[in-house]
Design a protein around this motif. Structure first.
Motif, PDB file in Angstrom:
ATOM      1  N   UNK A  21      -1.738 -70.431 -39.869  1.00 36.40           N
ATOM      2  CA  UNK A  21      -0.555 -70.603 -40.713  1.00 36.40           C
ATOM      3  C   UNK A  21       0.706 -70.621 -39.867  1.00 36.40           C
ATOM      4  N   UNK A  22       0.801 -69.677 -38.920  1.00 38.22           N
ATOM      5  CA  UNK A  22       2.004 -69.601 -38.104  1.00 38.22           C
ATOM      6  C   UNK A  22       2.083 -70.754 -37.108  1.00 38.22           C
ATOM      7  N   UNK A  23       0.950 -71.195 -36.586  1.00 37.41           N
ATOM      8  CA  UNK A  23       0.953 -72.348 -35.682  1.00 37.41           C
ATOM      9  C   UNK A  23       1.420 -73.604 -36.407  1.00 37.41           C
ATOM     10  N   UNK A  24       0.952 -73.781 -37.643  1.00 37.77           N
ATOM     11  CA  UNK A  24       1.389 -74.932 -38.442  1.00 37.77           C
ATOM     12  C   UNK A  24       2.893 -74.880 -38.676  1.00 37.77           C
ATOM     13  N   UNK A  25       3.404 -73.676 -38.932  1.00 37.57           N
ATOM     14  CA  UNK A  25       4.846 -73.518 -39.176  1.00 37.57           C
ATOM     15  C   UNK A  25       5.651 -73.852 -37.925  1.00 37.57           C
ATOM     16  N   UNK A  26       5.143 -73.448 -36.760  1.00 39.07           N
ATOM     17  CA  UNK A  26       5.843 -73.758 -35.508  1.00 39.07           C
ATOM     18  C   UNK A  26       5.858 -75.264 -35.238  1.00 39.07           C
ATOM     19  N   UNK A  27       4.742 -75.934 -35.543  1.00 35.56           N
ATOM     20  CA  UNK A  27       4.722 -77.389 -35.385  1.00 35.56           C
ATOM     21  C   UNK A  27       5.713 -78.046 -36.336  1.00 35.56           C
ATOM     22  N   UNK A  28       5.808 -77.497 -37.541  1.00 39.59           N
ATOM     23  CA  UNK A  28       6.764 -78.022 -38.523  1.00 39.59           C
ATOM     24  C   UNK A  28       8.193 -77.844 -38.018  1.00 39.59           C
ATOM     25  N   UNK A 143      24.441 -74.268 -39.023  1.00 44.68           N
ATOM     26  CA  UNK A 143      23.228 -73.820 -39.712  1.00 44.68           C
ATOM     27  C   UNK A 143      21.989 -74.127 -38.877  1.00 44.68           C
ATOM     28  N   UNK A 144      21.218 -73.085 -38.584  1.00 43.40           N
ATOM     29  CA  UNK A 144      19.904 -73.264 -37.990  1.00 43.40           C
ATOM     30  C   UNK A 144      18.898 -73.012 -39.102  1.00 43.40           C
ATOM     31  N   UNK A 145      18.611 -74.068 -39.832  1.00 45.93           N
ATOM     32  CA  UNK A 145      17.780 -73.972 -41.033  1.00 45.93           C
ATOM     33  C   UNK A 145      16.305 -74.029 -40.657  1.00 45.93           C
ATOM     34  N   UNK A 146      15.568 -72.997 -41.059  1.00 46.04           N
ATOM     35  CA  UNK A 146      14.139 -72.945 -40.790  1.00 46.04           C
ATOM     36  C   UNK A 146      13.397 -73.719 -41.871  1.00 46.04           C
ATOM     37  N   UNK A 147      12.341 -74.432 -41.522  1.00 46.21           N
ATOM     38  CA  UNK A 147      11.615 -75.230 -42.516  1.00 46.21           C
ATOM     39  C   UNK A 147      10.865 -74.339 -43.494  1.00 46.21           C
ATOM     40  N   UNK A 148      10.648 -74.811 -44.707  1.00 48.67           N
ATOM     41  CA  UNK A 148       9.879 -74.019 -45.681  1.00 48.67           C
ATOM     42  C   UNK A 148       8.432 -73.890 -45.240  1.00 48.67           C
ATOM     43  N   UNK A 149       7.977 -72.674 -45.082  1.00 43.60           N
ATOM     44  CA  UNK A 149       6.605 -72.421 -44.632  1.00 43.60           C
ATOM     45  C   UNK A 149       6.140 -71.114 -45.256  1.00 43.60           C
ATOM     46  N   UNK A 150       4.905 -71.030 -45.678  1.00 43.11           N
ATOM     47  CA  UNK A 150       4.409 -69.811 -46.325  1.00 43.11           C
ATOM     48  C   UNK A 150       4.288 -68.653 -45.343  1.00 43.11           C
TER      49      UNK A 150
END
Length: 323
Positions: A21-28, A143-150
Motif C-alpha cells: 500500500x505504501x509503495x503504491x502511494x510513493x509511486x503515485x 502547497x505541497x499537496x499529497x496525493x489521495x492514498x489509503x
C-alpha cells in the motif's frame, strides 16, 4: 482460538500488504509531484533565514526528522512544536524564515497560532497536506499537496501512508536542495564529525602523517641506509624519490624478494616502481578500499607534481574508526 502455526503467515501477509500500500502511494506521489515543488526549492535556496518546520502528533515527529535532514544537508532548519509555539516559541520564527506546516487533514487546530503568525508578519508559508481545500492549504503561499492514498492501517485511521508520503516529500526536498547547492561529501562531513560516518568522511590529509615523518631515500641510496630509514621511521616501508618526485617504494615484501643480492643493491634496484598513491583530498574510506584492493598497509600521499606530502598507515584508519 487460531492455530499458532498460522500466525507467522498472517504476520508476513500483513507486512506485505502494508508495504504494498505504501509503495503504491510513493509511486503515485512520484507520478504526481506537487505543482509547487520546484517553486518551494527555489524559495528555500533564496531565503536568508531558516526553514521552520512545525506540526503536532505523528506529523510533528515527521517534521522533526525533515528539519534534521535539511539541517544536516546544508539547509539551516529547526523544528518548532506547534503547542510550544503558542506559549512563547513563536519568538523562534523570524521575518527572514520560511515556515512549513504539516497537517494531513489541513485542519489541525494546534497549528492555528503558527499559521496566524506567518500571516501577520508576511512570513512565507508552505503547507503539506492531502486536502487541497483545507484551512491550511487555503492559507499557504505554497502547497505541497499529497496525493489521495489509503492509510495502511486496516481501520484507515492510524497515520501510516500519510506520514510515509510526508517523510518522502521532505527527503525529496532535501536532496533537490543538496543537488542545487552542489553539496559534496566534504560538506556533509562538516555536519557529521562524530562516529563512524564522520571518520569515513575524513580525508587522507586529515589522518596522514606529515612531511617530517616521511621515510624517504634517493634511488641511489645503498640498501644498508634504506634499512636504517625504514626502521627509524617505523612504517615498514620507505619512499624512493628522484629529485622531488616519488618514483617507488621499498617494502618488507621487496626486501624478501631481493634477499639474494639485497646488500649489494640500491634502493632504485629493489623498489617497486610507480607505486599506488593517494591524493590528500581522497576520502579516508576510499583510501581504505584502495589498501584492501592492493593488499597493502601504507599509502604515500602525493601532490599534483607527484611529490610526497604525507603517509597514511592502516593503523591510522583503525584509530580514526574508519576500518
Amino acid at each position: 482460538m487460531e492455530n499458532q502455526a498460522s500466525s507467522p503467515s498472517k504476520m508476513v501477509s500483513a507486512a506485505k500488504r502494508v508495504l504494498g500500500i505504501e509503495a503504491d502511494a510513493l509511486r503515485l506521489l512520484s507520478d504526481h509531484l506537487p505543482a509547487d515543488f520546484e517553486a518551494v526549492v527555489t524559495l528555500i535556496l533564496n531565503t536568508k533565514g531558516r526553514v521552520i518546520i512545525s506540526g503536532i502528533g505523528k506529523s510533528g515527529h515527521i517534521g522533526n526528522k525533515i528539519a534534521a535532514t535539511l539541517a544536516s544537508t546544508g539547509t539551516p532548519s529547526s523544528f518548532v512544536h506547534a503547542s510550544e509555539a503558542s506559549h512563547g516559541d513563536l519568538g523562534m520564527i523570524t521575518n527572514d524564515d520560511i515556515v512549513v506546516l504539516i497537517s494531513n487533514s489541513g485542519e489541525t487546530r494546534e497549528l492555528s497560532d503558527v499559521l496566524a503568525h506567518t500571516r501577520r508578519f508576511s512570513i512565507p508559508l508552505i503547507g503539506i497536506s492531502s486536502r487541497p481545500g483545507s484551512t491550511l492549504m487555503a492559507a499557504a503561499d505554497y502547497q505541497l499537496l499529497l496525493p489521495p492514498a489509503p492509510e495502511a492501517c486496516p481501520m484507515g485511521m492510524a497515520p501510516t501512508t500519510s506520514t510515509t508520503l510526508t517523510l518522502a516529500i521532505g527527503d525529496a526536498l532535501a536532496v533537490a536542495l543538496m543537488e542545487a547547492r552542489d553539496f559534496k561529501a566534504e560538506n556533509f562531513a562538516t555536519f557529521h564529525p562524530g562516529g563512524k560516518l564522520g571518520a569515513q568522511l575524513s580525508t587522507v590529509a586529515q589522518l596522514m602523517h606529515g612531511v617530517d615523518a616521511l621515510p624517504l631515500v634517493s634511488k641511489d641510496t645503498a640498501m644498508e641506509e634504506v634499512l636504517i630509514e625504514m626502521t627509524s621511521k617505523g612504517f615498514g616501508t620507505t619512499g624512493v624519490v628522484e629529485g622531488e618526485a616519488l618514483i617507488g617504494i621499498v617494502s618488507d615484501g621487496d626486501l624478501r624478494r631481493n634477499m639474494a643480492h639485497l646488500m649489494s643493491a640500491t634502493a632504485g634496484e629493489v623498489a617497486t616502481l610507480s607505486p599506488v598513491t593517494a591524493a590528500p583530498d581522497m576520502l579516508a574510506a576510499q583510501a581504505l578500499a584502495l589498501m584492501n584492493e592492493r593488499k597493502i598497509t601504507t599509502l604515500f600521499a602525493v601532490d599534483e607534481a607527484n611529490r610526497p606530502v604525507g603517509i597514511l598507515h592502516l593503523h591510522d584508519l583503525l584509530r580514526a574508526g574508519v576500518a
